[in-house]
Design a protein around this motif. Structure first.
Motif, PDB file in Angstrom:
ATOM      1  N   UNK A  83      -5.714 -13.037   2.459  1.00 21.66           N
ATOM      2  CA  UNK A  83      -4.352 -13.174   1.951  1.00 21.66           C
ATOM      3  C   UNK A  83      -3.621 -11.838   1.836  1.00 21.66           C
ATOM      4  N   UNK A  84      -4.326 -10.798   1.380  1.00 25.04           N
ATOM      5  CA  UNK A  84      -3.656  -9.546   1.028  1.00 25.04           C
ATOM      6  C   UNK A  84      -3.563  -8.545   2.172  1.00 25.04           C
ATOM      7  N   UNK A  85      -4.545  -8.539   3.070  1.00 28.53           N
ATOM      8  CA  UNK A  85      -4.589  -7.466   4.068  1.00 28.53           C
ATOM      9  C   UNK A  85      -3.393  -7.496   5.000  1.00 28.53           C
ATOM     10  N   UNK A  86      -3.022  -8.689   5.459  1.00 31.75           N
ATOM     11  CA  UNK A  86      -1.898  -8.773   6.391  1.00 31.75           C
ATOM     12  C   UNK A  86      -0.606  -8.283   5.728  1.00 31.75           C
ATOM     13  N   UNK A  88      -0.358  -6.146   3.158  1.00 26.40           N
ATOM     14  CA  UNK A  88      -0.449  -4.693   2.977  1.00 26.40           C
ATOM     15  C   UNK A  88      -0.257  -3.958   4.299  1.00 26.40           C
ATOM     16  N   UNK A  89      -0.820  -4.498   5.373  1.00 21.73           N
ATOM     17  CA  UNK A  89      -0.686  -3.869   6.683  1.00 21.73           C
ATOM     18  C   UNK A  89       0.774  -3.849   7.132  1.00 21.73           C
ATOM     19  N   UNK A  90       1.462  -4.985   6.963  1.00 22.08           N
ATOM     20  CA  UNK A  90       2.874  -5.071   7.352  1.00 22.08           C
ATOM     21  C   UNK A  90       3.727  -4.103   6.539  1.00 22.08           C
ATOM     22  N   UNK A  91       3.505  -4.092   5.216  1.00 19.56           N
ATOM     23  CA  UNK A  91       4.288  -3.210   4.345  1.00 19.56           C
ATOM     24  C   UNK A  91       3.988  -1.746   4.643  1.00 19.56           C
ATOM     25  N   UNK A  92       2.712  -1.413   4.846  1.00 22.31           N
ATOM     26  CA  UNK A  92       2.340  -0.034   5.120  1.00 22.31           C
ATOM     27  C   UNK A  92       2.952   0.484   6.405  1.00 22.31           C
ATOM     28  N   UNK A  93       2.923  -0.325   7.454  1.00 24.60           N
ATOM     29  CA  UNK A  93       3.512   0.085   8.736  1.00 24.60           C
ATOM     30  C   UNK A  93       5.027   0.232   8.601  1.00 24.60           C
ATOM     31  N   UNK A  94       5.648  -0.740   7.929  1.00 28.11           N
ATOM     32  CA  UNK A  94       7.113  -0.718   7.774  1.00 28.11           C
ATOM     33  C   UNK A  94       7.565   0.543   7.054  1.00 28.11           C
ATOM     34  N   UNK A 393       0.741  -5.779  -1.625  1.00 28.39           N
ATOM     35  CA  UNK A 393      -0.029  -6.357  -2.731  1.00 28.39           C
ATOM     36  C   UNK A 393      -0.824  -5.309  -3.491  1.00 28.39           C
ATOM     37  N   UNK A 394      -1.299  -4.283  -2.788  1.00 30.20           N
ATOM     38  CA  UNK A 394      -2.181  -3.294  -3.415  1.00 30.20           C
ATOM     39  C   UNK A 394      -1.874  -1.900  -2.888  1.00 30.20           C
ATOM     40  N   UNK A 395      -2.629  -0.923  -3.394  1.00 33.47           N
ATOM     41  CA  UNK A 395      -2.490   0.449  -2.943  1.00 33.47           C
ATOM     42  C   UNK A 395      -2.932   0.674  -1.515  1.00 33.47           C
ATOM     43  N   UNK A 396      -3.527  -0.335  -0.875  1.00 30.49           N
ATOM     44  CA  UNK A 396      -3.922  -0.185   0.526  1.00 30.49           C
ATOM     45  C   UNK A 396      -2.705   0.073   1.415  1.00 30.49           C
ATOM     46  N   UNK A 397      -1.545  -0.454   1.022  1.00 32.25           N
ATOM     47  CA  UNK A 397      -0.333  -0.207   1.807  1.00 32.25           C
ATOM     48  C   UNK A 397      -0.015   1.288   1.831  1.00 32.25           C
TER      49      UNK A 397
END
Length: 692
Positions: A83-86, A88-94, A393-397
């Protein structure tokens, strides 16, 4: 006529008065704060800070201790990869794509080479993702901090010298130390003394200065580096003969594109990606145009070093003291901007955020960043908003943003050589347009002229005299207003709402009952050395200028002053001495003080100071209503006796037994109604007119 006195009756006399003059008045006893039961309850409900901290520490297990040291474990433990990785990945890239051009633009604003903006968006992001407690805050270079760096360093050394860069890196180290200290000592509350109107006026003026400082890249000629609006405007006007059309047209076109994309991204949920991709679009279009047409009038960024920053210890410590005011100011901006944004995002995403831990995380990110050539970083409002809207969702972004910056440093810097300077300037100007908060000034003008004055004063002084003076003036006036409000607290005369035992401000509820001879006063603030003189003056004013009363016998003066003390959270030794003096003054004029509803701490201090014994323990009440009823019995009893002893009244009373009987009936009816009901009012009116 015999003189009546109510001052300092003993408990026994008070009880006799309460139950001996008319119908009994039920008074709830006020528990003494030193009673065993009260002490035990207070100890159970209010443990000391040290004991509470020790109790909390004893209850923490190994995992809780690990989370306290590394806040990232809080979200790692419950991370949902599907649920969270996609998200975070989208937000981080953006946000990462947005950060690359912004970082270079803000470095130029700070007077640094664009590479240092990328360095500032690299190491601090990874450190904050581990030690920061916010899961959506986007850390890195921001416009306001960049302007502060440029402003202070420009007055010390030339921006083209190596020392300029060293001092900018040293500033990051100093800001990090200050933020860590404030987090460890839990001093984040200090910033609360700066009002929102001061912050708004400061950021609005700073945004205008930032925009004017970047306009040189649109005009095609150099403009004086300054944080004051007058030198900037004079420099712009003086060099107008060097104006160049190509950078102006290109920069204006990029600015329009950025503003349109920003507006569409904010207003249309399906077009949110436009807001984040605006800076990248401007950079790509500008770079393509330069590579294709090679216009000589368009200045470009130039060569950018490739590779990751190397480890180095900050230098230039001999300039430490000259940098300290700016380091403190940047720390304040970090608290206001970063912690405020982080708390708002935490509330929206349903998790708790400790502002002191947040400060510590920001401090560590700046300290570690300073060892890798970063200048001061803090939370960005615009990038954090995009991060949240993109579903982080998390600091991974944040870690993904750092990876994108890392990739840019390793592989993409050769592509940045031909980025037009006017494109980077357009990115800065479009970013700071959101800081121009003229709507706040209009709002403040409509609801609070004092806050509007603060906004206008901070705005004007920041524009005219520079950022440091503007902040000092704004904070100074803000503190002055706080001190003024504290030294001149709100004091209300209370009355009883009809049909209830509730007492409220008579200005707010004109229909409330007030009683002749009794003044009920509520002090809506702690009582201490700074405001006790004002409070005493107001009490004397109420005694000399009797409030309009509408119930009870007309006794012509004040006999009782009831202090409603429920809002009084604290009282100091100066106030205690002043209350003793006030009691002696009142006693000399036959006025009795009564105290209603003090909290435990205030009651305990008054008891230890001897004030409770001085005024009489029986004159301390749980409720205002109890105090009023007891005082009213005294006033009515005295008034009745005065009427019986009056020569005119005596003449009427001896005229006939029937008149005496009627007088007794009306007097008892008045007492039975406590001076409140319609029958009681009629009896009072007849007695006053001697119609018996």
């Amino acid at each position: 006529m015999e003189k009546s006195s109510f001052a300092s009756a003993s408990s026994g006399e008070l009880t006799a008065a309460v139950y001996g003059a008319g119908r009994p008045v039920r008074v709830i006893p006020l528990r003494h704060p030193l009673d065993a039961a009260v002490r035990e309850a207070a100890a159970a409900s209010s443990p000391s800070l040290l004991s509470a901290a020790m109790e909390r520490a004893r209850g923490m297990g190994p995992w809780e201790w690990a989370e306290a040291a590394l806040p990232c474990l809080a979200w790692m433990r419950t991370y949902r990869w599907k649920e969270d990785f996609q998200a975070d990945l989208t937000a981080g890239i953006t946000v990462g794509v947005m950060l690359v051009p912004q970082a270079m633009s803000y470095a130029k604003l700070a007077g640094l080479h664009p590479i240092y903006g990328l360095y500032t968006g690299f190491v601090p992001l990874f450190v904050y993702a581990i030690f920061g407690s916010s899961r959506q805050l986007a850390v890195g270079p921001v416009a306001l901090v960049s302007l502060l760096v440029s402003n202070v360093l420009g007055g010390i050394v030339n921006s083209s010298s190596e020392l300029y860069t060293e001092l900018a890196i040293l500033l990051a180290f100093m800001v990090g130390i200050l933020e860590c200290l404030m987090g460890l000592l839990r001093l984040g509350w200090l910033i609360r003394f700066i009002s929102h109107s001061v912050i708004s006026g400061f950021t609005t003026a700073s945004a205008i200065v930032i925009g004017l400082s970047q306009i040189k890249y649109f005009l095609g000629y150099s403009v004086t580096r300054s944080s004051k609006i007058i030198p900037l405007i004079e420099s712009i006007i003086a060099g107008i003969d060097q104006f160049s059309w190509p950078p102006f047209v290109m920069g204006s076109a990029f600015l329009v594109i950025l503003l349109i994309m920003k507006k569409l991204g904010k207003t249309n949920k399906n077009l949110r990606f436009l807001r984040a991709s605006g800076p990248l679009t401007a950079v790509v279009l500008g770079t393509l145009f330069v590579k294709i047409f090679r216009p000589p009038a368009i200045s470009v960024v130039g060569e950018i070093p490739q590779g990751l920053p190397s480890f180095s210890i900050p230098r230039g410590f001999e300039h430490l003291m000259s940098l300290m005011p700016t380091a403190i100011l940047i720390t304040g901006v970090a608290i206001l901007e970063s912690v405020g944004i982080a708390k708002a995002l935490a509330a929206k995403n349903g998790y708790e955020l400790d502002s002191n831990k947040e400060l510590f995380g920001l401090g560590l990110s700046n300290i570690c960043g300073s060892f890798f050539s970063a200048y001061p970083a803090t939370g960005s409002f615009s990038r954090s908003a995009v991060n949240h809207e993109s579903g982080a969702k998390t600091g991974l972004s944040g870690i993904i943003m750092g990876i994108i910056i890392c990739s840019a440093l390793l592989f993409m810097t050769p592509l940045f050589t031909d980025i037009p300077q006017c494109a980077l300037a357009a990115i800065v100007i479009s970013a700071v347009t959101g800081l121009v908060d003229y709507e706040e000034a209009i709002f403040l003008w409509g609801i609070d002229k004092k806050d509007f004055f603060l906004w206008a004063m901070t705005f004007i002084t920041t524009l005219t005299f520079g950022i440091e003076i503007g902040v000092l003036v704004g904070v100074g006036f803000s503190l002055a207003f706080v001190i003024h409000e504290s030294a001149n607290p709100h004091i209300a005369v209370l009355g009883r709402l009809p049909g209830t035992t509730v007492y409220r401000n008579t200005l707010q509820y004109p229909e409330a009952y007030t009683y002749n001879g009794i003044v009920v006063v509520r002090v809506d603030a702690p009582i201490y050395f700074a405001n006790i003189s004002y409070i005493k003056d107001r009490l004397r004013e109420y005694e000399l200028k009797l409030p309009n009363s509408n119930r009870g016998p007309d006794v012509g003066r004040v006999y009782f002053v009831i202090l409603e003390m429920s809002p009084v959270t604290y009282i100091d030794s100066s106030a205690v001495q002043a209350l003793k003096d006030l009691h002696q003054e009142y006693k000399a004029r036959d006025i009795q003080i009564a105290i209603a509803n003090p909290n435990r701490q205030v009651h305990l201090l008054l008891s230890r100071a001897g004030i409770i014994d001085m005024i009489g323990a029986g004159w301390c009440f749980v409720r205002v209503h109890d105090a009023v009823q007891v005082c009213l019995q005294h006033v009515q009893s005295s008034s009745s006796n005065a009427i019986k002893l009056s020569p005119q009244a005596s003449g009427h009373l001896t005229e006939s037994p029937k008149a005496q009987q009627r007088y007794g009936f009306l007097r008892n009816l008045w007492k039975a109604q406590d001076g409140n009901g319609s029958a009681g009012d009629e009896a009072q009116s007849l007695l006053r007119q001697n119609l018996v």
